[in-house]
Design an enzyme around this catalytic site. Structure first.
Site, PDB file in Angstrom:
ATOM      1  N   LEU A  95       0.849  -1.196   0.000  1.00 22.53           N
ATOM      2  CA  LEU A  95       0.000   0.000   0.000  1.00 22.53           C
ATOM      3  C   LEU A  95       0.880   1.241   0.000  1.00 22.53           C
ATOM      4  O   LEU A  95       1.184   1.813   1.053  1.00 22.53           O
ATOM      5  CB  LEU A  95      -0.946   0.002   1.200  1.00 22.53           C
ATOM      6  CG  LEU A  95      -2.092   1.020   1.137  1.00 22.53           C
ATOM      7  CD1 LEU A  95      -2.964   0.763  -0.102  1.00 22.53           C
ATOM      8  CD2 LEU A  95      -2.945   0.966   2.382  1.00 22.53           C
ATOM      9  N   ASP A  96       1.290   1.650  -1.174  1.00 19.88           N
ATOM     10  CA  ASP A  96       2.122   2.836  -1.323  1.00 19.88           C
ATOM     11  C   ASP A  96       1.297   4.086  -1.039  1.00 19.88           C
ATOM     12  O   ASP A  96       0.158   4.205  -1.502  1.00 19.88           O
ATOM     13  CB  ASP A  96       2.677   2.897  -2.752  1.00 19.88           C
ATOM     14  CG  ASP A  96       3.554   4.108  -2.980  1.00 19.88           C
ATOM     15  OD1 ASP A  96       4.685   4.121  -2.472  1.00 19.88           O
ATOM     16  OD2 ASP A  96       3.083   5.058  -3.644  1.00 19.88           O
TER      17      ASP A  96
ATOM     18  N   GLU B 236       9.604  -0.750  -5.831  1.00 19.19           N
ATOM     19  CA  GLU B 236       8.975   0.357  -6.553  1.00 19.19           C
ATOM     20  C   GLU B 236       9.686   0.660  -7.868  1.00 19.19           C
ATOM     21  O   GLU B 236       9.052   0.735  -8.920  1.00 19.19           O
ATOM     22  CB  GLU B 236       8.962   1.608  -5.659  1.00 19.19           C
ATOM     23  CG  GLU B 236       8.131   1.427  -4.415  1.00 19.19           C
ATOM     24  CD  GLU B 236       8.440   2.464  -3.330  1.00 19.19           C
ATOM     25  OE1 GLU B 236       7.481   2.960  -2.703  1.00 19.19           O
ATOM     26  OE2 GLU B 236       9.634   2.767  -3.108  1.00 19.19           O
TER      27      GLU B 236
END
Length: 433
Positions: free
Chosen positions: A209-210, A370
């Site tokens: 959950l960025d 990421e």
């Protein structure tokens, strides 16, 4: 059948009569004596089936079982009609009465010839996890959930309450276990990778959950994931060692990657090695429906996305680039605009559609979780990903939580930015926000 009351005949009782009522009892008697008319209407009374959040997640989005096959995943009979569409990767018009789901698209060759059954099954379970996270993010209870402490105790045998990002991590891990297709999962939320299954063909790296710090303000958040093949040549090593080495693969070895944007719409953007495609969650059916096929990022945009408040901590080259493009004195004669959400997935999604460059110039974003997955996605859309000096996908990770600067976007914009030389921020005073 709902009945509506009509009291329009109240004029039969003059105001004087009401005003002369001695007390509330008399007034009530008067109102009861009013003639009423009952009219039938087709409006149904509202349903009061208010399901608790936990019940909704477990029942409406029931977890699939391990080894779920492709035939079982095709939930609508008309899905087969999209086989030629997915295979040819033609554009979808609004004329049809059906739709193409993520599983249809991947299963019938829309993601490329190298997409096998195992990857389709994995994608099915991964998208299921993201639907559950989307429900949590949109829940009125997520604010209090996000403020709970990991170390808090309930004083019982129950597990201690967990913040939303940890809950998201658990949801993804559970779905990957159920898929039966994953050997190891490495997560930004864990110190070390989790070994799942010895013969699982895939390795999954994930940021569950960025942007979770933005939950309270209802700012968009996202899930980022990357999928590699398991390195069978490492099978003889101890579990801890082979789990870490499998997770430290170079980005150019990715099989698939993507993100899920939780915003006004829930959008799953993915590449399976043959273009970048976006699917929007249809809440009426619970399916991710193909809405953006073969996304191509414009070669040059007119938007830059960065936290301008850090301007005086930037190196000279980066300051000069930003000053130049926003005055319209760069290679593009148009003046650039700034758009910054402070949510990596949201900023990148806009950049994919409109062009430009999204960046974080300091050593902040993680290469494994990421940088590599998003770089692969951007390059498959015709864009460019750099740390300011090197291509992201060419960098060999040496640590699971290795950090680096990240510049993603249009080829011409990122190339022009790199030409200014000194664009990586080395001054890092330790920002609290």
């Amino acid at each position: 059948m709902l009945w509506l009351w009509n009291t329009s005949s109240r004029e039969a009782y003059p105001d004087e009569r009401l005003e002369s009522s001695a007390n509330a009892l008399n007034s009530e008697k008067i109102m009861q004596s009013l003639p009423t008319t009952l009219y039938p209407t087709s409006v149904s009374p509202p349903s009061l089936d208010l399901y608790p959040l936990r019940q909704t997640v477990s029942s409406v989005l029931s977890p699939p079982t391990a080894g779920y096959n492709r035939r079982g995943m095709v939930s609508r009979g008309e899905s087969a009609s999209f086989k030629p569409l997915a295979a040819r990767q033609t554009s979808i018009s609004g004329d049809g009465d059906g739709y193409c789901t993520l599983v249809d698209f991947a299963g019938y060759g829309g993601g490329g010839a190298n997409v096998g059954d195992d990857l389709v099954v994995l994608l099915y379970h991964l998208q299921h996890a993201c639907k559950r996270i989307a429900s949590l993010v949109a829940s009125p209870f997520n604010s209090s959930l996000g403020k709970l402490s990991v170390n808090s105790s309930t004083g019982s045998d129950r597990d201690a309450p967990k913040p939303l990002d940890i809950v998201s991590n658990d949801i993804i891990l559970s779905s990957l276990r159920n898929s039966g297709k994953v050997a190891v999962m490495a997560s930004e939320e864990d110190d070390t990778p989790t070994w799942i299954k010895d013969d699982g063909p895939y390795v999954v790296v994930v940021d569950p959950l960025d942007g979770s710090r933005n939950i309270d303000a209802s700012i968009p958040t996202g899930t980022i994931f990357g999928i590699y093949n398991r390195l069978v040549e490492l099978d003889h090593l101890p579990v801890e060692e082979k789990a870490e080495l499998n997770s430290l693969q170079r980005g150019n070895r990715l099989v698939a990657s993507g993100y899920v944007l939780y915003s006004s719409a829930t959008i799953l953007c993915v590449t399976l090695g043959s273009g970048t495609h976006a699917f929007t969650l249809d809440h009426s059916t619970g399916e991710f429906v193909l809405t953006h096929q073969n996304i191509k990022i414009p070669p040059r945009g007119q938007i830059y996305s960065v936290n301008d408040a850090r301007y005086f901590d930037w190196p000279k080259g980066l300051r000069k680039y930003i000053d130049t493009v926003r005055q319209g004195k760069g290679q593009n004669p148009k003046k650039y605009s700034a758009r910054y959400i402070c949510s990596l997935v949201a900023d990148l999604h806009r950049t994919l559609l409109y062009g430009g460059v999204a960046m974080n110039p300091r050593d902040h974003l993680r290469l494994v979780y990421e940088g590599n997955p998003l770089a692969y996605l951007v390059e498959q859309a015709g864009g460019k990903a750099s740390d300011g000096k090197r291509e992201i996908l060419s960098i060999q990770p040496v640590k699971l939580h290795q950090r680096l600067p990240l510049f993603l976007g249009s080829v011409e914009d990122v190339t022009e930015l790199e030409s200014y030389g000194d664009v990586q921020q080395t001054v890092n005073p330790g920002y609290e926000v």
